[in-house]
Write an enzyme that holds these catalytic residues in place. Sequence first.
Site, short mmCIF file in Angstrom:
data_model
loop_
_atom_site.label_atom_id
_atom_site.label_comp_id
_atom_site.label_asym_id
_atom_site.label_seq_id
_atom_site.Cartn_x
_atom_site.Cartn_y
_atom_site.Cartn_z
NE ARG A 1 -3.04 -0.97 3.22
CZ ARG A 1 -3.26 -1.54 4.40
NH1 ARG A 1 -3.08 -2.84 4.55
NH2 ARG A 1 -3.62 -0.83 5.43
CE1 TYR B 1 -2.90 3.52 0.25
CE2 TYR B 1 -1.58 3.55 2.23
CZ TYR B 1 -2.67 3.10 1.54
OH TYR B 1 -3.54 2.22 2.12
CE1 TYR C 1 -11.90 5.14 0.35
CE2 TYR C 1 -13.05 5.11 2.45
CZ TYR C 1 -12.06 4.63 1.62
OH TYR C 1 -11.23 3.62 2.08
CG HIS D 1 -12.18 14.33 7.50
ND1 HIS D 1 -10.88 14.67 7.17
CD2 HIS D 1 -12.65 15.37 8.23
CE1 HIS D 1 -10.59 15.86 7.68
NE2 HIS D 1 -11.65 16.31 8.32
CB ALA E 1 -16.18 5.96 8.52
CB ALA F 1 -20.82 4.38 7.45
CB SER G 1 -16.07 -4.62 9.41
OG SER G 1 -17.13 -5.29 8.79
#
Lengths: 84, 258
Positions: free
Chosen positions: B66, B70, B92, B94, B124, B206, B233
């Site tokens: 990752r 990034y 997505y 904040h 979220a 959410a 989750s």
Amino acid sequence: MTVAEFLLALARDSELLLRFAEEPERVVKESGLGETQRKLLLSGNLRELRVKIKAEVEIDGEMVAFHTVYAPHPVPPPPPPPKE
Amino acid sequence: VAAGSLTVIGTGIRMGVQLTPEARAAIDASDELLHLAADPLTEEWLLGLHPRSTSLGSEYRVGERREEIYERIVERLVTPVREGRRVCAAFYGHPGIYVRPSHEAIRRAREEGYEARMLPAISAEDCLFADLGVDPAATGCASYDATDFLLRSPELDAASALLLWQITVIGDPNAVAESRIDNVHVLVERLAETYPRDHEVIVYEASPYPIAEPVIERVPLGALAEAPLTPLSTLYVPPASVRDVDREMAVRLGFSTD
């Protein structure tokens, strides 16, 4: 119209969203969706909606489980072995 | 200040209804919109918000670290700024919470003399407090990335609420095609040092769609590894005890001790 297209229409049209909040069954019926799709939308079941959307939306290339944008900062390396 | 600029915004969680007017104005004022959503439908919605709208989702390759993904995203954001364009980057939730590339892109752009800013958005966590009906102020609330939590083992306070994020990629530094739940039992073992195994915890997700309900699964801590976890989750651990008031401090602050 598909379930995905209906959800997109709600996101793009605040008047439609308001009408859905007031008369969900009527708005879904007017969309022309089939009975199974209408029931799914009215159920509000996120897990089932996800399955349906995955089947409807064309995805280019390999799909990752989700777009995580955070990974823990690098873990400090272990200390060197003691000198003999 | 150089000509190009970077504005990082968040879309909120619920597609179409949590984008702030301020963020919408930033999109409209930009030369191009680069975006990353959590699901394909929201990606499609974002593609329609600007004539030059591009998804960053293509940067993700299963099995790749990752950190490397990034870094590519950071350069995707800063490169057009260097070319003099006004870039709007949308993430997505904040854009500054659990988002490494947004902070780094702003840092890099500013360092190179470009204007760069971040606008707040609905996260979220905000949705979680609303959907679960809990106020973090009532008991205090600690929040950790699940892998970080296990690696650094912070002291736990069972009288405070606890939030653990990214519980489906514990110990995996790579982009994954499926949730990694094989390490959830390690998390359970760690939490069981502080909480009873029958303490009820909540698996939460959410809803990204305005007409769908969030996922809220209440399970005993000891059964968490068998719970139906979704890739997004989050774990909410309610307080398991009540913290006593420091009476000496209460008197010092002028409270009645009756």
